[in-house]
Write an enzyme that holds these catalytic residues in place. Structure first.
Site, short mmCIF file in Angstrom:
data_model
loop_
_atom_site.label_atom_id
_atom_site.label_comp_id
_atom_site.label_asym_id
_atom_site.label_seq_id
_atom_site.Cartn_x
_atom_site.Cartn_y
_atom_site.Cartn_z
N SER A 81 3.04 -2.03 10.47
CA SER A 81 4.48 -1.95 10.75
C SER A 81 5.28 -3.19 10.33
CB SER A 81 4.73 -1.65 12.23
OG SER A 81 4.27 -0.36 12.55
N ASN A 105 0.85 -1.20 0.00
CA ASN A 105 0.00 0.00 0.00
C ASN A 105 0.89 1.26 0.00
OD1 ASN A 105 -1.93 1.96 0.35
ND2 ASN A 105 -2.41 1.42 2.47
N GLU A 155 -7.24 4.71 7.66
CA GLU A 155 -7.06 6.14 7.33
C GLU A 155 -8.32 6.69 6.65
OE1 GLU A 155 -3.29 5.68 5.33
OE2 GLU A 155 -2.41 5.12 7.26
N LYS A 188 -0.01 4.29 -0.38
CA LYS A 188 -0.71 5.49 0.11
C LYS A 188 -0.45 6.66 -0.86
CE LYS A 188 -0.14 3.60 4.69
NZ LYS A 188 -0.32 3.75 6.11
N HIS A 222 -9.89 1.11 4.77
CA HIS A 222 -8.60 1.32 5.44
C HIS A 222 -8.82 2.26 6.63
CE1 HIS A 222 -4.52 2.59 6.28
NE2 HIS A 222 -4.13 1.47 5.67
N GLY A 248 2.53 -1.11 4.44
CA GLY A 248 2.46 0.30 4.08
C GLY A 248 3.85 0.88 3.89
N GLY A 249 4.32 1.57 4.91
CA GLY A 249 5.58 2.32 4.86
C GLY A 249 6.74 1.58 4.20
C1 PEP Z 1 -1.23 0.32 6.28
O1 PEP Z 1 -1.39 1.53 6.29
O2 PEP Z 1 -2.06 -0.42 5.78
C2 PEP Z 1 -0.02 -0.23 6.90
C3 PEP Z 1 0.02 -1.49 7.16
O3 PEP Z 1 0.97 0.69 7.14
P1 PEP Z 1 2.39 0.40 7.82
O4 PEP Z 1 2.93 -0.88 7.23
O5 PEP Z 1 3.21 1.59 7.47
O6 PEP Z 1 2.14 0.25 9.29
#
Ligand code: PEP
Length: 227
Positions: A189, A8, A87, A10, A85, A210-211
């Protein structure tokens, strides 16, 4: 079975970043599902990636400035969509009713749905109630199979992750709410440093990242560990 890896992005990449990313990721030995910022979806599709949108609207067409519909996504070659999601729920105030409408419209257009659910830290003690409500209301009158991404809100972008035992317990709870063997992804994470430990949780079908997923080399490393 091969783990599902969902990346993802974002709202984090430029066109130039995207082009560089694809050059590196093309050599991966596994097939991630990429959720780019929508304006780059076609680039990923044309480069042969399974592609998802990060959100869709609940109508197919009309005067909805700024929105993207499942019907349009399908016409582009998009295969999956993330819906609900945290967010979207928090920042854009999406509720389970809207999420339910989005899922129905996405399924009508033959998109595979990844429904995100998760509890806040304050809700942790009552996670069963929170997750059941998100599932029951989000999937009201829906029989089609979907994929669940379990993403504890307190783990998203924080570097804090639940223990393997907690992920196992919660995943089993989620599975118990379905009449079919639903695929549950873990998200929150995930990175190249914790994936070795996380892969011991064998009840999950994969990961929503995500990140860490905006770095092609890191995504490759994660994918190689689990595949
Ligand atoms: C997400 O936003 O779906 C996510 C899992 O982010 P991160 O891996 O950065 O925690």
């Amino acid at each position: 079975m091969e783990k599902i890896i969902v990346a993802n992005h974002k709202m984090n990449m430029t066109l130039q970043d995207t082009q560089e990313y694809i050059k590196v990721l093309k050599n991966a030995s596994f097939k991630p599902i990429i959720c780019p910022t929508s304006i780059y979806a076609k680039i990923f599709i044309d480069s042969g990636f399974e592609t998802a949108l990060q959100n869709v609207y609940f109508e197919n067409k009309g005067a909805y400035t700024g929105e993207i519909s499942p019907w349009q996504a399908k016409s582009l070659g998009v295969k999956y969509v993330i819906i609900g999601h945290s967010e979207r729920r928090e920042i854009f105030k999406e509720d389970n009713k809207q999420i339910n409408k989005k899922i129905k419209k996405a399924l009508e257009n033959e998109l595979k749905v990844i429904l995100c659910i998760g509890e806040t830290l304050e809700q942790r003690a009552n996670y069963q109630t929170v997750l059941s409500k998100q599932i029951t209301e989000g999937l009201k009158d829906i029989e089609d199979r979907i994929i669940i991404a379990y993403e504890p809100i307190w783990a998203i972008g924080t570097g804090i992750i639940p223990t393997n035992e907690e992920i196992t317990e919660t995943t089993k709870f989620i599975k118990s709410l379905f009449s079919y063997d639903v695929d549950v992804l873990y998200g929150g994470s995930v990175n190249k440093n914790n994936i070795e430990a996380l892969k011991e949780v064998n009840v999950v079908s994969g990961y929503l990242i995500g990140g860490a997923s905006i770095y092609a080399e890191e995504l490759i490393k994660i994918g190689e560990v689990v595949s």
